[in-house]
Write a protein that holds these residues in place. Structure first.
Motif, PDB file in Angstrom:
ATOM      1  N   UNK A 185      -6.169 -32.329 -13.157  1.00  0.00           N
ATOM      2  CA  UNK A 185      -6.236 -30.891 -13.427  1.00  0.00           C
ATOM      3  C   UNK A 185      -6.047 -30.717 -14.942  1.00  0.00           C
ATOM      4  N   UNK A 186      -7.035 -30.116 -15.603  1.00  0.00           N
ATOM      5  CA  UNK A 186      -7.051 -30.040 -17.060  1.00  0.00           C
ATOM      6  C   UNK A 186      -6.931 -28.608 -17.556  1.00  0.00           C
ATOM      7  N   UNK A 187      -6.301 -28.435 -18.714  1.00  0.00           N
ATOM      8  CA  UNK A 187      -6.321 -27.144 -19.385  1.00  0.00           C
ATOM      9  C   UNK A 187      -7.576 -27.071 -20.247  1.00  0.00           C
ATOM     10  N   UNK A 188      -7.704 -26.018 -21.017  1.00  0.00           N
ATOM     11  CA  UNK A 188      -8.907 -25.828 -21.826  1.00  0.00           C
ATOM     12  C   UNK A 188      -9.133 -27.000 -22.781  1.00  0.00           C
ATOM     13  N   UNK A 189      -8.081 -27.417 -23.473  1.00  0.00           N
ATOM     14  CA  UNK A 189      -8.206 -28.524 -24.416  1.00  0.00           C
ATOM     15  C   UNK A 189      -8.588 -29.818 -23.711  1.00  0.00           C
ATOM     16  N   UNK A 190      -8.057 -30.012 -22.508  1.00  0.00           N
ATOM     17  CA  UNK A 190      -8.384 -31.206 -21.743  1.00  0.00           C
ATOM     18  C   UNK A 190      -9.848 -31.236 -21.343  1.00  0.00           C
ATOM     19  N   UNK A 191     -10.395 -30.083 -21.016  1.00  0.00           N
ATOM     20  CA  UNK A 191     -11.824 -30.000 -20.664  1.00  0.00           C
ATOM     21  C   UNK A 191     -12.696 -30.400 -21.844  1.00  0.00           C
ATOM     22  N   UNK A 238     -19.002 -31.608 -25.808  1.00  0.00           N
ATOM     23  CA  UNK A 238     -20.058 -30.622 -25.980  1.00  0.00           C
ATOM     24  C   UNK A 238     -19.644 -29.221 -25.573  1.00  0.00           C
ATOM     25  N   UNK A 239     -18.497 -29.091 -24.858  1.00  0.00           N
ATOM     26  CA  UNK A 239     -17.996 -27.777 -24.440  1.00  0.00           C
ATOM     27  C   UNK A 239     -17.221 -27.060 -25.550  1.00  0.00           C
ATOM     28  N   UNK A 240     -17.077 -27.684 -26.706  1.00  0.00           N
ATOM     29  CA  UNK A 240     -16.232 -27.125 -27.761  1.00  0.00           C
ATOM     30  C   UNK A 240     -16.605 -25.693 -28.110  1.00  0.00           C
ATOM     31  N   UNK A 274     -17.925 -23.572 -26.241  1.00  0.00           N
ATOM     32  CA  UNK A 274     -17.773 -22.689 -25.078  1.00  0.00           C
ATOM     33  C   UNK A 274     -16.327 -22.634 -24.614  1.00  0.00           C
ATOM     34  N   UNK A 275     -15.409 -23.187 -25.410  1.00  0.00           N
ATOM     35  CA  UNK A 275     -14.018 -23.322 -24.979  1.00  0.00           C
ATOM     36  C   UNK A 275     -13.385 -21.999 -24.586  1.00  0.00           C
ATOM     37  N   UNK A 276     -13.710 -20.929 -25.298  1.00  0.00           N
ATOM     38  CA  UNK A 276     -13.094 -19.633 -25.019  1.00  0.00           C
ATOM     39  C   UNK A 276     -13.513 -19.063 -23.673  1.00  0.00           C
ATOM     40  N   UNK A 277     -14.571 -19.592 -23.097  1.00  0.00           N
ATOM     41  CA  UNK A 277     -15.041 -19.125 -21.788  1.00  0.00           C
ATOM     42  C   UNK A 277     -14.297 -19.826 -20.648  1.00  0.00           C
ATOM     43  N   UNK A 278     -13.539 -20.883 -20.957  1.00  0.00           N
ATOM     44  CA  UNK A 278     -12.957 -21.760 -19.941  1.00  0.00           C
ATOM     45  C   UNK A 278     -11.443 -21.589 -19.896  1.00  0.00           C
TER      46      UNK A 278
END
Length: 433
Positions: free
Chosen positions: A166-172, A178-180, A182-186
């Motif tokens: 189970x990951x937080x935003x930074x873990x994702x 490549x999600x960097x 889009x981080x604020x959406x997660x």
């Protein structure tokens, strides 16, 4: 034994491979000009055992009502009076309970985990290449309620011993750089490190060549007209190019399976769920996925396949309609553009649709039937690629008379018969040659 396999998608071809490995004489027939040209052609590309979940789940009926009024809904019901559809939907609704969900998901994870292991063995044995990666799957949540709702899936993963994180935003972002942007959406994610990816079309074509080298005969451009029965057994298959006979017959025709056996008294609760995909050439690798990212909000999988991005998902209940709906393309484009902006140009993508053979409980139908020499390998829904190797090997074991490596009694047609599962399974023991 002489065995005829009807259907040359990934399920039919893997079945033929394992049957040939067991020493049987196998013929595969398909109406297309080659393997994997229908449902298996351009699927999402993910091999995700841990995410093997039934669409029938607690809360889905209410969610489905809300989705009816959304522009980018993951599930769309096209209005149409269809007795088969209505019956299937009623059965699906009966499976939308917590207890049913836990049972069904556990069955699906069992066959999917086994299949992933079988695929690894097959890959090691043959060296088959299909743009495969073994870097896990990341399910990303845009809303906290989605992350909180993952608890029921985590319970099953724990019970079945499936590794997860189970990951937080930074873990994702650490797992998928490549999600960097889009981080604020997660808000967080659920990662399954044991999952894989790969091009199902490439795999099926390579495996069909290997199966042919083992002696499997493929007959292309041959349409099945009827399956004939006499004396309580299948006596032959009528095609547009003649009649075929064998000792055993395997039905692996995906969403078209029910029509082929209804006259034999078999009522397969399978209905087509229409799915869509985009295939996008990568323009910037730093903005592309490393493996598979599941966008939970839109039920869309974004997968790395070599130098391409495959964006697949959605479910449209529209019968056997294969027209390309531009609204579904807009949903896929929205998801990939928000998660991986700049990775590739969705406007230049290949847009495709296919029909997934879905059962009301999500579990495929793999095993014997009340007709002693007829076997089923169908109803895999959105998970044909994930479950293909395990389903093929399991069915080959059942036909050959070997004890399967996993519990198989609740994966077959028996669970739809009256009189209790144990009694039904006993009635469906495969006949010996």
């Amino acid at each position: 034994m002489k065995i005829v396999v009807l259907g040359a998608g990934v399920i039919g071809v893997t079945t033929a491979w394992y049957l040939a490995k067991a020493g049987h004489e196998v013929t595969v027939i398909d109406r297309q000009d080659g393997p994997a040209l229908e449902t298996s052609f351009a699927n999402a590309g993910e091999i995700s055992p841990g995410y093997s979940s039934p669409w029938a789940a607690p809360g889905i009926p209410m969610k489905a009502l809300k989705w009816m009024f959304q522009t980018h809904a993951p599930l769309v019901l096209q209005p149409r009076l269809d007795a088969q559809r209505i019956g299937w939907m009623l059965q699906m609704l009966r499976n939308c309970t917590h207890d049913a969900y836990v049972v069904n998901k556990s069955r699906m994870v069992r066959i999917a985990e086994y299949s992933r292991d079988c695929l690894a063995e097959l890959r090691a044995e043959t060296g088959i290449q299909y743009d495969q990666r073994t870097q896990g799957t990341l399910q990303v949540f845009r809303k906290q309620e989605q992350l909180d709702g993952a608890g029921k899936d985590i319970e099953v993963l724990k019970a079945d011993g499936v590794p997860f994180e189970v990951l937080d935003r930074a873990g994702c972002v650490a797992a998928e750089p490549g999600l960097a942007s889009a981080a604020e959406r997660i808000v967080g994610g659920l990662r399954l490190p044991g999952d894989e990816t790969g091009d199902c079309f490439k795999f099926t074509n390579r495996l069909s060549e290997m199966a042919e080298a083992l002696g499997v005969t493929f007959r292309w451009g041959v349409s099945v007209k009827a399956i004939e029965a006499e004396g309580g057994r299948i006596s032959g298959v009528v095609t547009d190019q003649g009649r075929l006979t064998a000792d055993r017959y395997v039905l692996a025709m995906g969403p078209y399976s029910p029509q082929m056996v209804r006259h034999l008294g078999l009522n397969l609760p399978i209905y087509p769920l229409k799915g869509y995909s985009l295939t996008i050439d990568i323009q910037d690798e730093s903005r592309a996925p490393v493996s598979t990212v599941m966008d939970e909000t839109y039920k869309v999988a974004i997968t790395r396949l070599g130098d391409r991005i495959r964006v697949g998902g959605l479910a449209e209940i529209a019968g056997y309609d294969l027209s390309l709906n531009p609204r579904r393309r807009a949903t896929l484009t929205k998801s990939v553009s928000e998660m991986f902006p700049g990775g590739g140009d969705p406007e230049q993508a290949l847009f495709w649709t296919g029909l997934r053979p879905m059962t009301p409980d999500g579990t495929p139908i793999v095993g014997a039937t009340p007709i002693p020499n007829l076997f089923l390998n169908t109803g895999h829904g959105t998970l044909g690629w994930t479950m293909s190797a395990g389903s093929g090997r399991l069915l080959a074991d059942l036909i050959t008379g070997r004890t399967p490596e996993i519990e198989a009694g609740d994966l077959g047609y028996a669970r739809y018969l009256k009189g209790g599962a144990a009694q039904a399974r006993a009635a469906l023991q495969p006949a010996r040659a």
